[in-house]
Design a protein around this motif. Structure first.
Motif, PDB file in Angstrom:
ATOM      1  N   SER A  49       0.837  -1.207   0.000  1.00 55.42           N
ATOM      2  CA  SER A  49       0.000   0.000   0.000  1.00 55.42           C
ATOM      3  C   SER A  49       0.872   1.258   0.000  1.00 55.42           C
ATOM      4  O   SER A  49       0.565   2.241  -0.683  1.00 55.42           O
ATOM      5  N   VAL A  50       1.963   1.206   0.752  1.00 56.82           N
ATOM      6  CA  VAL A  50       2.892   2.329   0.799  1.00 56.82           C
ATOM      7  C   VAL A  50       3.463   2.602  -0.591  1.00 56.82           C
ATOM      8  O   VAL A  50       3.582   3.763  -1.017  1.00 56.82           O
ATOM      9  N   MET A  51       3.807   1.532  -1.330  1.00 57.49           N
ATOM     10  CA  MET A  51       4.364   1.682  -2.674  1.00 57.49           C
ATOM     11  C   MET A  51       3.361   2.372  -3.611  1.00 57.49           C
ATOM     12  O   MET A  51       3.730   3.258  -4.393  1.00 57.49           O
ATOM     13  N   ILE A  52       2.098   1.973  -3.510  1.00 58.69           N
ATOM     14  CA  ILE A  52       1.060   2.589  -4.350  1.00 58.69           C
ATOM     15  C   ILE A  52       0.942   4.079  -4.033  1.00 58.69           C
ATOM     16  O   ILE A  52       0.875   4.917  -4.934  1.00 58.69           O
ATOM     17  N   LEU A  53       0.933   4.409  -2.745  1.00 58.25           N
ATOM     18  CA  LEU A  53       0.825   5.806  -2.339  1.00 58.25           C
ATOM     19  C   LEU A  53       2.048   6.611  -2.766  1.00 58.25           C
ATOM     20  O   LEU A  53       1.931   7.772  -3.157  1.00 58.25           O
ATOM     21  N   ASP A  54       3.227   5.995  -2.695  1.00 59.81           N
ATOM     22  CA  ASP A  54       4.457   6.682  -3.090  1.00 59.81           C
ATOM     23  C   ASP A  54       4.402   7.137  -4.549  1.00 59.81           C
ATOM     24  O   ASP A  54       4.965   8.172  -4.910  1.00 59.81           O
ATOM     25  N   GLN A  55       3.718   6.364  -5.380  1.00 56.65           N
ATOM     26  CA  GLN A  55       3.663   6.670  -6.810  1.00 56.65           C
ATOM     27  C   GLN A  55       2.366   7.359  -7.226  1.00 56.65           C
ATOM     28  O   GLN A  55       2.154   7.620  -8.411  1.00 56.65           O
TER      29      GLN A  55
END
Length: 235
Positions: A49-55
């Motif tokens: 989820s963090v990766m999705i938010l980062d991008q």
């Protein structure tokens, strides 16, 4: 009696072979189950989820370099074009700050959440958050250790090392960082930041796991590669 014993030998051999196969299968299943059990599924999902938010907004910011797409994004979001970039960066910065708080909590609890803990590519999530933060200096050693232990692809370690050096105004090692700024000759130019021992940069890139040369990578980032010396850059 002798003939009776001879007839039983092949049966015993088959049973022994069958037992060996069953034992091997049991060991393999046990190893697989153990490996799966070691993966922290909850943390893995959180990092995904963090990766999705980062991008979330970075893709939009990249597309804005195209004037037509910039206009479409402006109309879709009902934001004037002159305010578009700053408004979107503000949204992404708020996400980045929240992600950083979470990742620092993860570091305190687990150390670097690497491949053996969360699998791949979830093991890259924390790297992205730190790469996009002002905490590279604080965590560069932790990232390097993760790369040495193969918990993180070493090419990512190389990219962070380059960014760390560029932030300090020093020559980079792998040629991953491109910048646009004023040179001492008075020209504003986009270029690959100066590289230490530039003649051997592609050897270092290959060893670190990159599949493109410095020239190819520069082209991918919209820059024609040329060797720029640190003495040419206005710091």
């Amino acid at each position: 009696m002798g003939h009776s014993i001879l007839r039983k030998v092949p049966i015993f051999s088959k049973m022994k072979l069958l037992f060996s196969h069953l034992l091997l299968l049991t060991l393999l299943n046990t190893h697989t189950a153990f490996s799966q059990a070691r993966i922290n599924i909850t943390l893995k999902r959180q990092l995904d989820s963090v990766m999705i938010l980062d991008q979330q907004y970075r893709g939009i910011l990249t597309e804005m370099s195209d004037p037509l797409k910039r206009d479409s994004i402006s109309r879709a979001l009902s934001i004037p074009q002159k305010e578009l970039e700053s408004r979107i960066w503000k949204l992404q910065s708020e996400i980045d700050s929240s992600n950083l708080i979470f990742i620092e909590h993860v570091f305190r609890q687990y150390g670097y959440p690497g491949k053996s803990l969360v699998g791949s590519p979830s093991n890259e999530s924390a790297w992205y958050v730190i790469q996009h933060s002002d905490k590279i200096e604080k965590y560069i050693d932790l990232i390097y250790e993760a790369g040495q232990k193969k918990e993180l692809p070493f090419r990512l370690v190389a990219m962070m090392e380059d960014r760390y050096l560029v932030n300090q105004g020093k020559e980079q090692v792998y040629g991953t960082q491109v910048t646009c700024r004023l040179l001492k000759n008075g020209k504003n130019e986009c270029f690959v930041w100066p590289i230490k021992d530039a003649e051997k940069v592609n050897e270092r890139r290959k060893k670190a796991g990159f599949d493109q040369t410095v020239e190819q990578n520069a082209k991918r980032l919209g820059v024609i590669y040329r060797v720029v010396k640190l003495s040419e850059v206005k710091l």
